[in-house]
Design an enzyme around this catalytic site. Structure first.
Site, short mmCIF file in Angstrom:
data_model
loop_
_atom_site.label_atom_id
_atom_site.label_comp_id
_atom_site.label_asym_id
_atom_site.label_seq_id
_atom_site.Cartn_x
_atom_site.Cartn_y
_atom_site.Cartn_z
N GLN A 1 -9.05 -1.45 -16.69
CA GLN A 1 -9.26 -2.08 -15.00
C GLN A 1 -10.63 -1.93 -14.71
O GLN A 1 -11.90 -2.32 -14.51
CB GLN A 1 -8.43 -2.61 -13.86
N SER B 1 2.73 0.14 -6.56
CA SER B 1 3.03 -0.57 -5.52
C SER B 1 4.40 -1.16 -6.52
O SER B 1 5.53 -1.55 -5.42
CB SER B 1 2.61 -1.92 -5.66
N ARG B 2 4.76 -0.86 -7.87
CA ARG B 2 5.47 -1.37 -8.65
C ARG B 2 7.20 -0.54 -8.38
O ARG B 2 8.14 -0.62 -9.14
CB ARG B 2 5.35 -1.45 -9.94
N GLY C 1 -8.95 2.63 -8.94
CA GLY C 1 -8.18 3.74 -8.48
C GLY C 1 -7.98 4.04 -10.31
O GLY C 1 -8.19 3.49 -11.25
N GLN C 2 -8.17 5.05 -11.01
CA GLN C 2 -7.70 5.66 -12.24
C GLN C 2 -7.00 5.43 -13.09
O GLN C 2 -7.32 5.46 -14.05
CB GLN C 2 -8.57 6.65 -12.56
N LEU D 1 0.93 -1.24 -0.17
CA LEU D 1 0.24 0.21 -0.02
C LEU D 1 1.14 0.98 -0.06
O LEU D 1 2.13 1.46 0.59
CB LEU D 1 -1.13 0.15 0.96
N GLY E 1 -1.61 6.32 -2.72
CA GLY E 1 -2.79 6.36 -4.01
C GLY E 1 -4.15 5.26 -2.84
O GLY E 1 -4.85 5.94 -2.60
N HIS E 2 -3.21 3.90 -2.50
CA HIS E 2 -4.38 3.38 -1.95
C HIS E 2 -4.88 3.94 -0.69
O HIS E 2 -6.16 3.74 -0.42
CB HIS E 2 -4.18 1.80 -1.21
O1 PAF Z 1 -6.01 -3.22 -8.93
C1 PAF Z 1 -5.45 -3.40 -7.90
O2 PAF Z 1 -5.21 -3.85 -6.96
C2 PAF Z 1 -6.33 -5.25 -8.37
O3 PAF Z 1 -5.96 -5.65 -9.98
C3 PAF Z 1 -7.45 -5.55 -7.86
C4 PAF Z 1 -8.34 -5.17 -8.18
C5 PAF Z 1 -7.72 -5.25 -6.22
C6 PAF Z 1 -7.83 -6.82 -7.97
O4 PAF Z 1 -6.96 -8.86 -7.61
#
Ligand code: PAF
Length: 283
Positions: free
Chosen positions: A156, A189-190, A150-151, A36, A39-40
């Protein structure tokens, strides 16, 4: 309200069900893969502000990693994550094992159609099936009024919205803005896996998006010209290896020859083994 108290950690579907049975409603769900960052934290704070109970999930989902070494190297630090989630306002943190997320005999896959084919879907086979399957599980387990995404992962977000709509899942899918480092790099996170040289080079994604955005603001509407503007900036950075550069229709994600409505500029760029994505909407 954010607090210093540690949230309640639950690890099984049964424990989660028990914890949620007595939880005040509405419930806000923030699904994450851990590692985390700020952003999270912004997603969790938003969920805190809009709901009576905040549930954060931490699960590095093996099914969405098409590259096994990316899965192995994905950063994991549960104690720090739980503390950060609590400080940002989480009440409950669900941390399942792989066997708990996908119990014995599991044989369901959730697959969204055309929206998952371009961009990330084209270069990461199976990725979105992994995402939609785990998100469907988490939405089902949580039964939350709202779920926060998140955008930065724009595709996704679209795919999850489509899935929730198609399957009649009542949870509102809430989009949250991208958070950036002072030099413009989108928080991810990367980012911690970048070498100092790669980290110094990585804001080139933002510069490339802003170059195309400036072209658009100056009246450029040719999709290929906007893609070329992004490619040219990326080419100025030797450590950046672009995977794709896109100027697509915001609703369908089909590449645009001409921009005459809402569009999304987006890209994926590798720095050695680390893959970064970013985007900029054109309204
Ligand atoms: O965005 C992410 O961190 C992942 O793709 C999610 C939505 C938690 C699903 O594993």
């Amino acid at each position: 309200m954010a607090s210093d108290a540690l949230p309640r950690v639950v690890r099984t579907r049964a424990e989660l069900r028990t914890a949620l049975a007595s939880a005040a409603r509405p419930i806000g769900l923030v699904p994450t893969m851990g590692a985390l960052h700020e952003g999270h934290a912004s997603l969790i704070r938003r969920a805190r502000a809009e709901n009576a109970t905040v549930l954060v999930t931490i699960f590095v989902n093996p099914r969405q990693f098409n590259d096994p070494s990316d899965f192995e190297k994905y950063p994991r630090d549960e104690a720090t994550d739980v503390r950060l989630a609590g400080t940002a306002g989480a009440d409950i943190v669900f941390i399942p094992t792989v066997d708990e997320a996908y119990p014995a005999g599991f044989q369901t896959t959730v697959r969204v159609g055309a929206l998952t084919e371009p961009l990330e879907g084209a270069v990461r086979p199976g990725h979105f099936e992994g995402v939609t399957t785990i998100v469907a599980i988490l939405l089902g387990l949580a039964g939350a009024e709202r779920a926060y995404f998140g955008q930065k992962d724009a595709q996704q977000l679209l795919v999850v919205r489509r899935m929730a709509g198609d399957l009649g899942i009542a949870t509102e899918i809430v989009a949250c803005p991208i958070l950036r480092e002072p030099d413009g790099l989108a928080m991810s996170s990367r980012n911690v896996r970048l070498t100092p040289e790669q980290r110094a080079a990585a804001p080139v994604l933002r510069r490339a998006l802003l170059a195309a955005r400036a072209g658009y603001d100056a009246g450029e509407r040719d999709g290929e010209a906007l893609r070329t503007a992004m490619r040219n900036v990326l080419a100025s950075e030797p450590l950046a290896e672009p995977e794709y550069v896109s100027c697509a229709d915001t609703a369908t994600l089909r590449e645009l020859a001409h921009v005459d409505g809402p569009a999304l500029l987006s890209m994926a760029v590798r720095f050695g083994p680390v893959r970064l994505i970013d985007n900029e909407p054109l309204a």
